[in-house]
Design a protein around this motif. Structure first.
Motif, PDB file in Angstrom:
ATOM      1  N   PHE A  26       0.864  -1.192   0.000  1.00 52.27           N
ATOM      2  CA  PHE A  26       0.000   0.000   0.000  1.00 52.27           C
ATOM      3  C   PHE A  26       0.904   1.247   0.000  1.00 52.27           C
ATOM      4  CE2 PHE A  26      -2.038  -3.433   2.388  1.00 52.27           C
ATOM      5  CZ  PHE A  26      -3.188  -3.613   1.636  1.00 52.27           C
ATOM      6  N   PRO A  27       1.372   1.669  -1.190  1.00 50.46           N
ATOM      7  CA  PRO A  27       2.324   2.787  -1.274  1.00 50.46           C
ATOM      8  C   PRO A  27       1.823   4.035  -0.558  1.00 50.46           C
ATOM      9  CG  PRO A  27       2.082   1.705  -3.401  1.00 50.46           C
ATOM     10  CD  PRO A  27       1.033   1.104  -2.513  1.00 50.46           C
ATOM     11  N   LEU A  28       2.703   4.640   0.225  1.00 49.20           N
ATOM     12  CA  LEU A  28       2.342   5.826   1.003  1.00 49.20           C
ATOM     13  C   LEU A  28       2.547   7.109   0.217  1.00 49.20           C
ATOM     14  CD1 LEU A  28       4.080   4.751   4.341  1.00 49.20           C
ATOM     15  CD2 LEU A  28       1.687   4.454   3.692  1.00 49.20           C
ATOM     16  N   ARG A  29       3.344   7.007  -0.849  1.00 49.23           N
ATOM     17  CA  ARG A  29       3.658   8.187  -1.680  1.00 49.23           C
ATOM     18  C   ARG A  29       4.269   9.304  -0.836  1.00 49.23           C
ATOM     19  NH1 ARG A  29       3.649   4.894  -5.139  1.00 49.23           N
ATOM     20  NH2 ARG A  29       1.963   4.478  -6.603  1.00 49.23           N
ATOM     21  N   ILE A  30       5.257   8.938  -0.023  1.00 50.36           N
ATOM     22  CA  ILE A  30       5.990   9.947   0.736  1.00 50.36           C
ATOM     23  C   ILE A  30       6.688  10.880  -0.259  1.00 50.36           C
ATOM     24  CG2 ILE A  30       7.890  10.332   2.357  1.00 50.36           C
ATOM     25  CD1 ILE A  30       7.257   7.586   3.556  1.00 50.36           C
ATOM     26  N   PRO A  31       6.503  12.190  -0.124  1.00 50.20           N
ATOM     27  CA  PRO A  31       7.081  13.124  -1.112  1.00 50.20           C
ATOM     28  C   PRO A  31       8.599  12.947  -1.252  1.00 50.20           C
ATOM     29  CG  PRO A  31       5.576  14.257   0.353  1.00 50.20           C
ATOM     30  CD  PRO A  31       5.758  12.887   0.935  1.00 50.20           C
ATOM     31  N   ILE A  32       9.059  12.893  -2.490  1.00 52.67           N
ATOM     32  CA  ILE A  32      10.495  12.820  -2.788  1.00 52.67           C
ATOM     33  C   ILE A  32      10.857  14.083  -3.561  1.00 52.67           C
ATOM     34  CG2 ILE A  32      12.314  11.564  -3.994  1.00 52.67           C
ATOM     35  CD1 ILE A  32      10.638   9.018  -3.623  1.00 52.67           C
ATOM     36  N   ILE A  33      11.700  14.904  -2.975  1.00 50.91           N
ATOM     37  CA  ILE A  33      12.110  16.146  -3.629  1.00 50.91           C
ATOM     38  C   ILE A  33      13.397  15.891  -4.417  1.00 50.91           C
ATOM     39  CG2 ILE A  33      12.843  18.538  -3.264  1.00 50.91           C
ATOM     40  CD1 ILE A  33      11.170  18.475  -0.671  1.00 50.91           C
ATOM     41  N   VAL A  34      13.343  16.123  -5.717  1.00 53.11           N
ATOM     42  CA  VAL A  34      14.507  15.896  -6.583  1.00 53.11           C
ATOM     43  C   VAL A  34      15.214  17.229  -6.804  1.00 53.11           C
ATOM     44  CG1 VAL A  34      15.320  14.970  -8.763  1.00 53.11           C
ATOM     45  CG2 VAL A  34      13.267  14.016  -7.712  1.00 53.11           C
ATOM     46  N   ASP A  35      16.370  17.373  -6.188  1.00 52.57           N
ATOM     47  CA  ASP A  35      17.160  18.589  -6.351  1.00 52.57           C
ATOM     48  C   ASP A  35      18.059  18.443  -7.585  1.00 52.57           C
ATOM     49  OD1 ASP A  35      18.246  21.135  -4.681  1.00 52.57           O
ATOM     50  OD2 ASP A  35      19.896  20.146  -5.744  1.00 52.57           O
ATOM     51  N   LYS A  36      17.992  19.412  -8.496  1.00 51.47           N
ATOM     52  CA  LYS A  36      18.728  19.300  -9.760  1.00 51.47           C
ATOM     53  C   LYS A  36      20.234  19.181  -9.535  1.00 51.47           C
ATOM     54  CE  LYS A  36      15.434  21.662 -12.759  1.00 51.47           C
ATOM     55  NZ  LYS A  36      15.197  22.812 -13.651  1.00 51.47           N
ATOM     56  N   GLU A  37      20.733  19.804  -8.454  1.00 53.54           N
ATOM     57  CA  GLU A  37      22.174  19.771  -8.208  1.00 53.54           C
ATOM     58  C   GLU A  37      22.562  18.469  -7.508  1.00 53.54           C
ATOM     59  OE1 GLU A  37      25.820  20.914  -8.894  1.00 53.54           O
ATOM     60  OE2 GLU A  37      24.061  22.026  -9.593  1.00 53.54           O
ATOM     61  N   ASP A  38      21.811  18.106  -6.460  1.00 50.08           N
ATOM     62  CA  ASP A  38      22.126  16.878  -5.729  1.00 50.08           C
ATOM     63  C   ASP A  38      21.906  15.630  -6.588  1.00 50.08           C
ATOM     64  OD1 ASP A  38      22.748  18.413  -3.560  1.00 50.08           O
ATOM     65  OD2 ASP A  38      20.803  18.162  -2.570  1.00 50.08           O
ATOM     66  N   SER A  39      20.906  15.695  -7.474  1.00 56.84           N
ATOM     67  CA  SER A  39      20.605  14.552  -8.352  1.00 56.84           C
ATOM     68  C   SER A  39      20.981  14.890  -9.786  1.00 56.84           C
ATOM     69  CB  SER A  39      19.117  14.193  -8.259  1.00 56.84           C
ATOM     70  OG  SER A  39      18.748  13.895  -6.942  1.00 56.84           O
ATOM     71  N   LYS A  40      22.131  15.544  -9.934  1.00 56.14           N
ATOM     72  CA  LYS A  40      22.561  16.037 -11.251  1.00 56.14           C
ATOM     73  C   LYS A  40      22.658  14.921 -12.296  1.00 56.14           C
ATOM     74  CE  LYS A  40      26.327  18.766 -13.265  1.00 56.14           C
ATOM     75  NZ  LYS A  40      27.632  19.408 -12.965  1.00 56.14           N
ATOM     76  N   ALA A  41      23.204  13.765 -11.884  1.00 57.11           N
ATOM     77  CA  ALA A  41      23.404  12.671 -12.852  1.00 57.11           C
ATOM     78  C   ALA A  41      22.078  12.086 -13.314  1.00 57.11           C
ATOM     79  CB  ALA A  41      24.276  11.586 -12.227  1.00 57.11           C
ATOM     80  N   VAL A  42      21.109  11.983 -12.384  1.00 59.49           N
ATOM     81  CA  VAL A  42      19.783  11.472 -12.759  1.00 59.49           C
ATOM     82  C   VAL A  42      19.069  12.506 -13.626  1.00 59.49           C
ATOM     83  CG1 VAL A  42      17.544  10.681 -11.910  1.00 59.49           C
ATOM     84  CG2 VAL A  42      19.625  10.101 -10.653  1.00 59.49           C
ATOM     85  N   TYR A  43      19.142  13.767 -13.200  1.00 57.80           N
ATOM     86  CA  TYR A  43      18.469  14.831 -13.956  1.00 57.80           C
ATOM     87  C   TYR A  43      19.031  14.926 -15.380  1.00 57.80           C
ATOM     88  CZ  TYR A  43      16.335  19.260 -15.105  1.00 57.80           C
ATOM     89  OH  TYR A  43      15.600  20.239 -15.731  1.00 57.80           O
ATOM     90  N   SER A  44      20.339  14.733 -15.505  1.00 55.58           N
ATOM     91  CA  SER A  44      20.964  14.778 -16.830  1.00 55.58           C
ATOM     92  C   SER A  44      20.429  13.645 -17.718  1.00 55.58           C
ATOM     93  CB  SER A  44      22.485  14.655 -16.677  1.00 55.58           C
ATOM     94  OG  SER A  44      23.109  14.666 -17.940  1.00 55.58           O
TER      95      SER A  44
END
Length: 278
Positions: A26-44
């Motif tokens: 039963f997913p809770l959908r806890i908010p995940i904030i994606v920071d462009k700098e901290d997650s630079k490799a994923v964002y790229s």
């Protein structure tokens, strides 16, 4: 108080199990904030796929087994969904035999969601043995190396492969979802260094630090590390899925463990104080 001191440790195990299983079911959908700098490799990685024009073609290599699937399969599913949502066509291969079925599942689920057709919009070329040699052969002449797709159809008769001939021409980016060797290093050595293709890598969390230098040097244009990276990609795609649910479970389990540690320390000091008074 005596009952707490004699608490059966299996009760703690039960709480941890529930903390993991319930958020997965039963997913809770806890908010995940994606920071462009901290997650630079994923964002790229996301930004590159997102920038591709319609009718581009990407090659996704499923180079993992079931042990790494909780981290890598959500990446493959999200990337293929992302490609189909942009009307980008997808070719899949697998350098690990167990990767074929994961590729097929990801393709079928995304095709159903975005109304895409096999052979027109996507094709699964199945498993190729040989590691780096197989990568070199695929890059050199994909139709000769893979004369038939997973269904047995000749690759010469497949529409999506019509313009893909030698040296991976017309392939906009190679995505390798790798749990080890063969995988990221082989695709970088052959795909990037020999043929100059853009490479995005998805890997397990424990492997991500080893591949970060490839991203920092520009040999990888994107790097998605572990379940956290997969969850970030799902958030960027605005399509929370298995990785986001996994992060829910991980977060709740961590909270549960911290609570038990604090509880245990409080009980310890209460017990210690009681002995001093006695």
């Amino acid at each position: 108080m005596k009952k707490i001191f004699e608490l059966d440790r299996r009760i703690i195990f039960l709480f941890i199990a529930l903390a993991v299983v319930v958020p997965l079911l039963f997913p809770l959908r806890i908010p995940i904030i994606v920071d462009k700098e901290d997650s630079k490799a994923v964002y790229s990685s996301f930004a590159f796929i997102d920038s591709l024009p319609e009718n581009s073609i990407i090659l996704v290599s499923f180079d993992f087994d079931p042990a790494a699937a909780p981290e890598l399969y959500p990446m493959g599913k999200s990337i293929i969904e992302h490609a189909f949502s942009k009307n980008v066509n997808v070719i899949t291969v697998a350098l690990w035999p167990q990767g074929v079925r994961f590729a097929e599942n990801a393709l079928n689920e995304a095709a159903l969601k975005y109304d895409k057709e096999r052979w027109i919009n996507f094709v699964n070329l199945g498993y190729k043995s040989g590691g780096v040699v197989a990568i070199d052969n695929i890059a050199g002449d994909i139709k000769k190396t893979c004369p038939r797709d997973l269904t047995g159809r000749s690759t010469k008769d497949i529409e999506v492969l019509k313009e893909v001939n030698f040296n991976l021409d017309k392939i906009a980016v190679i995505v390798t979802l790798s749990a080890g060797d063969p995988g990221v290093i082989g695709w970088v050595q052959i795909g990037k260094d020999k043929y100059g293709k853009n490479i995005i890598a998805g890997c397990t969390a424990v492997s991500a630090p080893a591949y970060s230098p490839y991203f920092n040097s520009g040999q990888l244009i994107g790097l998605i590390g572990g379940m956290a990276g997969a969850a970030d990609y799902e958030q960027l795609l605005d399509s929370p899925g298995m990785a986001s649910s996994g992060m829910d479970a991980q977060s709740i389990a961590h909270i549960c463990i911290i609570a038990f540690i604090l509880f245990g320390n409080v009980i310890y000091f209460i017990q210690k104080r009681g002995k001093k008074i006695d």
